[in-house]
Design an enzyme around this catalytic site. Sequence first.
Site, mmCIF file in Angstrom:
data_model
loop_
_atom_site.group_PDB
_atom_site.id
_atom_site.type_symbol
_atom_site.label_atom_id
_atom_site.label_comp_id
_atom_site.label_asym_id
_atom_site.label_seq_id
_atom_site.Cartn_x
_atom_site.Cartn_y
_atom_site.Cartn_z
ATOM 1 N N SER A 126 -47.254 -15.714 15.567
ATOM 2 C CA SER A 126 -46.785 -16.879 16.326
ATOM 3 C C SER A 126 -45.505 -17.489 15.756
ATOM 4 C CB SER A 126 -47.887 -17.940 16.363
ATOM 5 O OG SER A 126 -48.317 -18.233 15.046
ATOM 6 N N VAL A 132 -38.055 -21.823 27.063
ATOM 7 C CA VAL A 132 -37.890 -22.528 25.791
ATOM 8 C C VAL A 132 -38.968 -23.602 25.703
ATOM 9 C CG1 VAL A 132 -36.361 -24.052 24.471
ATOM 10 C CG2 VAL A 132 -35.414 -22.077 25.691
ATOM 11 N N GLY A 133 -39.606 -23.676 24.563
ATOM 12 C CA GLY A 133 -40.668 -24.672 24.380
ATOM 13 C C GLY A 133 -40.135 -25.937 23.728
ATOM 14 N N ASP A 134 -41.043 -26.702 23.153
ATOM 15 C CA ASP A 134 -40.677 -27.966 22.504
ATOM 16 C C ASP A 134 -40.062 -27.761 21.121
ATOM 17 O OD1 ASP A 134 -43.265 -26.955 21.727
ATOM 18 O OD2 ASP A 134 -43.517 -28.786 20.556
ATOM 19 N N THR A 177 -47.212 -22.585 15.847
ATOM 20 C CA THR A 177 -45.898 -22.992 15.350
ATOM 21 C C THR A 177 -46.010 -23.606 13.969
ATOM 22 O OG1 THR A 177 -45.112 -23.445 17.562
ATOM 23 C CG2 THR A 177 -44.061 -24.687 15.797
ATOM 24 N N THR A 234 -40.838 -21.133 15.634
ATOM 25 C CA THR A 234 -41.924 -20.480 16.372
ATOM 26 C C THR A 234 -41.411 -19.296 17.188
ATOM 27 O OG1 THR A 234 -43.748 -20.940 17.926
ATOM 28 C CG2 THR A 234 -41.624 -21.867 18.488
ATOM 29 N N GLY A 292 -48.542 -26.616 19.727
ATOM 30 C CA GLY A 292 -49.339 -26.548 20.948
ATOM 31 C C GLY A 292 -48.482 -26.276 22.169
ATOM 32 N N HIS A 293 -48.988 -26.647 23.309
ATOM 33 C CA HIS A 293 -48.321 -26.322 24.575
ATOM 34 C C HIS A 293 -47.050 -27.153 24.741
ATOM 35 C CE1 HIS A 293 -52.138 -24.418 25.059
ATOM 36 N NE2 HIS A 293 -51.698 -23.800 26.149
ATOM 37 N N GLY A 294 -45.931 -26.472 24.534
ATOM 38 C CA GLY A 294 -44.651 -27.152 24.457
ATOM 39 C C GLY A 294 -44.305 -27.963 25.689
HETATM 40 C C1 SD4 Z 1 -44.249 -23.620 22.218
HETATM 41 N N1 SD4 Z 1 -45.105 -25.328 20.760
HETATM 42 O O1 SD4 Z 1 -43.469 -22.698 22.336
HETATM 43 C C2 SD4 Z 1 -44.769 -23.951 20.841
HETATM 44 C C3 SD4 Z 1 -45.833 -22.966 20.510
HETATM 45 C C4 SD4 Z 1 -47.031 -23.474 19.854
HETATM 46 O O2 SD4 Z 1 -49.301 -23.548 19.956
HETATM 47 O O3 SD4 Z 1 -47.003 -24.320 18.986
HETATM 48 N N2 SD4 Z 1 -48.151 -23.037 20.341
HETATM 49 O O4 SD4 Z 1 -44.635 -24.282 23.174
#
Ligand code: SD4
Length: 329
Positions: free
Chosen positions: A84, A215-217, A186, A204, A238-240
Site C-alpha cells: 500500500s 489522486v487521493g487525499d 498509507t 501511498t 483511509g478512503h481519500g
Molecule cells: C488514498 N488515503 O489513496 C489513501 C489510501 C489509504 O487506506 O490510506 N487507504 O485514498
Amino acid sequence: MANRRNFIKTSAFAAVAAVTNIPESKASSPKSKSSVVKPIVVSTWKFGIKANEAAWEILKNKGKALDAVEAGVMVPENSLLERSVGLGGRPDRDGHVTLDACIMDELSNIGAVACLEYIKHPISVARAVMEKTPHVMLVGEGALQFALSQGFPKETGVVEESQNEWKEWLKTSNYKPVVNIENHDTIGMIAMDARGNLSGACTTSGMAYKMHGRVGDSPIIGAGLYVDNEIGASTATGHGEEVIRIAGSHLVVELMRQGRTPEMACKEAVERVVKLMKIRNKDLKDIQVGFIALNKNGEHGAYCVQTGFNYAVHDNEGNRLLDANSHVK
Ligand code: SD4
C-alpha cells in the site's frame, strides 16, 4: 514568575474554552515549556513502528522534524513487500503503480507529487518539489521527468506479487476497496523536534485498482496532511475521497486551534465524515477513515470510522502501537 505565566496562560485558555463551548476536560491546555513532550513522532498503522525508529534516530540527535519525517516514511516506501506504499503497492485498474506523496515543514513550505510512476521514494521527490521548484505539486509524467532530472533512478513497474493479484482482480474488475486492507495502508507521519518545530509527511500507492489518474487525499495539503507550527499537525489514512470532502487534516488542526485535544479533534472530523455519508445516502460500512494528530504540547490522539486502525508513537518513553478509538464500535 513561571507559575504566574502559566496561570495567565491557563486562565486565558479557560476563557477560550468557555467562549467556544468546549468542556475543559476535553480541551487541550497550553503546558509549561518543561512539560511539553518532545521530541516525538507519530505515524499511521503498524508499519509506523519501524518508520518511527528511523525518524527517532534523527530526532534523538536533535535533528529536524522535516528530516525525521522524510527518513521515517522512506522505510515502508523502500520495502517491496508493502502492498500500500511505494513501488510494492497494488496497481491501478490498468496495471500501473501510481504513487502520491506530500511533505510540509514548520514554515509551511509544501511539496507534493501525484500519480508518479517508477520512483522508489516519492516523498523525496515531493521534498525536491518543495525545495527546488517555484511550485507545490507535480503530477504524472511531469513529476517523473522532474524526478529523473533530479537524479532519482527509474525503477521497474509492478512487483510480481502485485501483478499476480491484479490479474486475479481483472477477472471480476470490481472496484470495491477493502476496509483496513491487511491492517495497514498509507503512511502518514507527524513529528515535533527538540526545538519544538513540527513537520509532516504522507506517502501511498493509493487505493488498489483505482482508475488510472485517480489522486487521493494523501498528496493534497489540507486533506492527507496539514501542519501549523503554532498549533499542531494531522495526517489521514483511509478512503481519500471522504478525507478530501471535508479537507480532513486541515479541519483537525483548526479544531485543535479552537482548543480540542488531538483525539477530540480527530473524532469531530470523523463525525463529519460520518454525517456526510449519511446525508449522501452512502453505506458507512464500506469506508474507513482514520486521523492522527499531534499538538504543540506533544500530546497525540487518533480516531477512525471502523475499528482496526492503529498508530505508532515514539517519544523518550519508547516506541509503541496504540489502538485508535472508532465511531463504529
Ligand atoms: C488514498 N488515503 O489513496 C489513501 C489510501 C489509504 O487506506 O490510506 N487507504 O485514498
